[in-house]
Scaffold this active site. Structure first.
Site, PDB file in Angstrom:
ATOM      1  N   MET A 120      39.393  31.259  47.504  1.00 16.04           N
ATOM      2  CA  MET A 120      39.983  31.202  48.842  1.00 16.04           C
ATOM      3  C   MET A 120      38.887  30.994  49.895  1.00 16.04           C
ATOM      4  SD  MET A 120      43.276  33.652  48.733  1.00 16.04           S
ATOM      5  CE  MET A 120      42.444  35.206  48.895  1.00 16.04           C
ATOM      6  N   HIS A 152      30.505  33.357  48.546  1.00 14.91           N
ATOM      7  CA  HIS A 152      29.300  34.184  48.428  1.00 14.91           C
ATOM      8  C   HIS A 152      28.728  33.991  47.027  1.00 14.91           C
ATOM      9  CE1 HIS A 152      32.030  36.725  46.211  1.00 14.91           C
ATOM     10  NE2 HIS A 152      32.810  36.865  47.279  1.00 14.91           N
ATOM     11  N   HIS A 175      31.107  33.981  43.988  1.00 15.07           N
ATOM     12  CA  HIS A 175      31.779  32.707  43.715  1.00 15.07           C
ATOM     13  C   HIS A 175      30.804  31.727  43.047  1.00 15.07           C
ATOM     14  CE1 HIS A 175      34.267  34.001  47.364  1.00 15.07           C
ATOM     15  NE2 HIS A 175      35.176  33.861  46.431  1.00 15.07           N
ATOM     16  N   GLY A 232      36.727  35.880  38.200  1.00 14.57           N
ATOM     17  CA  GLY A 232      35.799  36.999  38.360  1.00 14.57           C
ATOM     18  C   GLY A 232      36.406  38.310  37.871  1.00 14.57           C
ATOM     19  N   LYS A 273      35.753  41.014  39.044  1.00 12.38           N
ATOM     20  CA  LYS A 273      36.001  41.875  40.192  1.00 12.38           C
ATOM     21  C   LYS A 273      37.507  42.064  40.382  1.00 12.38           C
ATOM     22  CE  LYS A 273      35.540  42.427  45.047  1.00 12.38           C
ATOM     23  NZ  LYS A 273      36.849  41.914  45.460  1.00 12.38           N
ATOM     24  N   SER A 315      34.705  38.249  50.060  1.00  6.72           N
ATOM     25  CA  SER A 315      34.850  37.537  51.334  1.00  6.72           C
ATOM     26  C   SER A 315      35.233  38.512  52.443  1.00  6.72           C
ATOM     27  CB  SER A 315      35.930  36.466  51.218  1.00  6.72           C
ATOM     28  OG  SER A 315      35.642  35.623  50.126  1.00  6.72           O
ATOM     29  N   ARG A 316      36.024  39.517  52.094  1.00  4.52           N
ATOM     30  CA  ARG A 316      36.475  40.469  53.111  1.00  4.52           C
ATOM     31  C   ARG A 316      35.325  41.321  53.652  1.00  4.52           C
ATOM     32  NH1 ARG A 316      40.885  40.257  49.622  1.00  4.52           N
ATOM     33  NH2 ARG A 316      42.849  39.668  50.612  1.00  4.52           N
TER      34      ARG A 316
HETATM   35  P1  AMP Z   1      38.665  34.836  46.014  1.00  2.00           P
HETATM   36  O1  AMP Z   1      38.044  33.730  46.805  1.00  2.00           O
HETATM   37  O2  AMP Z   1      38.350  36.195  46.511  1.00  2.00           O
HETATM   38  O3  AMP Z   1      40.124  34.593  45.723  1.00  2.00           O
HETATM   39  O4  AMP Z   1      37.947  34.790  44.596  1.00  2.00           O
HETATM   40  C1  AMP Z   1      37.886  33.605  43.842  1.00  2.00           C
HETATM   41  C2  AMP Z   1      37.329  33.949  42.480  1.00  2.00           C
HETATM   42  O5  AMP Z   1      36.018  34.506  42.629  1.00  2.00           O
HETATM   43  C3  AMP Z   1      38.171  35.001  41.734  1.00  2.00           C
HETATM   44  O6  AMP Z   1      38.219  34.653  40.364  1.00  2.00           O
HETATM   45  C4  AMP Z   1      37.379  36.262  41.973  1.00  2.00           C
HETATM   46  O7  AMP Z   1      37.588  37.238  40.978  1.00  2.00           O
HETATM   47  C5  AMP Z   1      35.956  35.741  41.949  1.00  2.00           C
HETATM   48  N1  AMP Z   1      35.056  36.679  42.640  1.00  2.00           N
HETATM   49  C6  AMP Z   1      35.230  37.214  43.874  1.00  2.00           C
HETATM   50  N2  AMP Z   1      34.231  38.078  44.155  1.00  2.00           N
HETATM   51  C7  AMP Z   1      33.411  38.094  43.076  1.00  2.00           C
HETATM   52  C8  AMP Z   1      32.199  38.792  42.753  1.00  2.00           C
HETATM   53  N3  AMP Z   1      31.635  39.666  43.589  1.00  2.00           N
HETATM   54  N4  AMP Z   1      31.627  38.560  41.556  1.00  2.00           N
HETATM   55  C9  AMP Z   1      32.197  37.674  40.678  1.00  2.00           C
HETATM   56  N5  AMP Z   1      33.336  36.987  40.930  1.00  2.00           N
HETATM   57  C10 AMP Z   1      33.936  37.189  42.109  1.00  2.00           C
END
Ligand code: AMP
Length: 278
Positions: free
Chosen positions: A30, A34, A37, A148, A150, A187-188
């Site tokens: 999304m 960082h 990602h 991830g 996470k 991201s938050r």
């Molecule tokens: P998001 O943009 O938050 O929807 O995350 C996109 C992808 O990045 C998802 O598969 C998350 O689990 C992964 N992700 C987010 N934060 C981390 C992190 N700190 N370490 C590893 N993967 C992450």
């Protein structure tokens, strides 16, 4: 890096690439990227010939309108980071590109996963996640999908989605990337002010506390102690849960593979994290 905005163009391009035998790795995101990602991109690069990243803030997975509205957007920086990381293709669709006209959301049978932990506290969230990933996988014909750890429960939900789709993508779960003080990158985190940023590491500290004391206290006492530590530092706690790492059901004994999971908010900023405990 090639940037696609139109789904049909991306699909055609990837089909051509696949016909020449190229293996494709895909990391949906999304944005507000960082190093966590970028770790997905790194894993995708090492296992494939072409790496695709998507940036799409999916409205259907937000149960809280303020969270959606305030979701950080840093597209220019994201593009720079992806180029630096060697990503080959970026997909930045509009909602209309992802969700077809007259789209009727299917119901995904996620079983109990839908009603526990994140599912319990964010009603509809996982249906929204399944909708968008289902649609993205119809656009990005990938060999490998990178997620991830996470978002541990999301990994389990998307494993189920692939079963439901009957599709052949291989799933790869990438370890959580953390800041130097242990805070899981997210991201938050960009929404945290300075004092909240300092407090936010408590989530990681509590996970470490659960791990260090897993044989010293009963599971329910540990969960309660973790909750109290967070509340004392000003968090509104959704859950501090010790679960079976294979099923995510409440742990019954320390002989099981255990994972600690936390969701807690500072002001309106909701953070989640998890760690294996044994
Ligand atoms: P998001 O943009 O938050 O929807 O995350 C996109 C992808 O990045 C998802 O598969 C998350 O689990 C992964 N992700 C987010 N934060 C981390 C992190 N700190 N370490 C590893 N993967 C992450």
């Amino acid at each position: 890096m090639i940037i696609f905005k139109q789904a049909s163009q991306l699909t055609t391009y990837l089909q051509t690439q696949k016909q020449t035998g190229k293996r494709i790795g895909f990391a949906p995101t999304m944005g507000a990227l960082h190093q966590g990602h970028l770790q997905l991109i790194e894993h995708a690069r090492s296992g494939n010939d072409l790496t695709v990243c998507s940036i799409f803030v999916n409205p259907t997975q937000f149960n809280n309108p303020e969270d959606f509205q305030k979701y950080p957007k840093t597209l220019e920086k994201d593009i720079e980071l992806l180029i630096g990381a060697g990503c080959d293709i970026l997909f930045i669709p509009t909602k209309e590109e992802v969700y077809p006209d007259n789209y009727i959301a299917p119901h995904y049978d996620l079983g109990y996963l839908e009603n526990i932990l994140e599912g319990e506290h964010r009603p509809g969230h996982f249906q929204g996640v399944c909708q968008v990933v289902d649609l993205l996988l119809n656009i990005v014909h990938t060999d490998n999908l990178y997620l991830g750890q996470k978002d541990f429960q999301q990994c389990m939900v998307l494993t189920r989605l692939l079963e439901i789709r009957g599709s052949r993508e291989h799933l790869h779960f990438v370890p959580t990337k953390r800041e130097a003080d242990g805070l899981a990158m997210s991201s938050r985190n960009l929404r945290l002010n300075e004092s909240q940023r300092e407090l936010a590491t408590t989530i990681y500290q509590v996970l470490e506390y659960l791990k260090a004391n897993i044989n010293a206290l009963s599971i329910s006492d540990l969960e309660q102690a973790g909750r109290t530590q967070l509340e004392q530092r000003g968090f509104a706690v959704d859950y501090v849960a010790i679960c079976n790492a294979d099923t995510l059901l409440a742990a019954q004994s320390t002989n099981e593979p255990l994972i600690g999971l936390i969701a807690a908010s500072l002001d309106t900023i909701r953070l989640i994290d998890n760690e294996r405990l044994n």
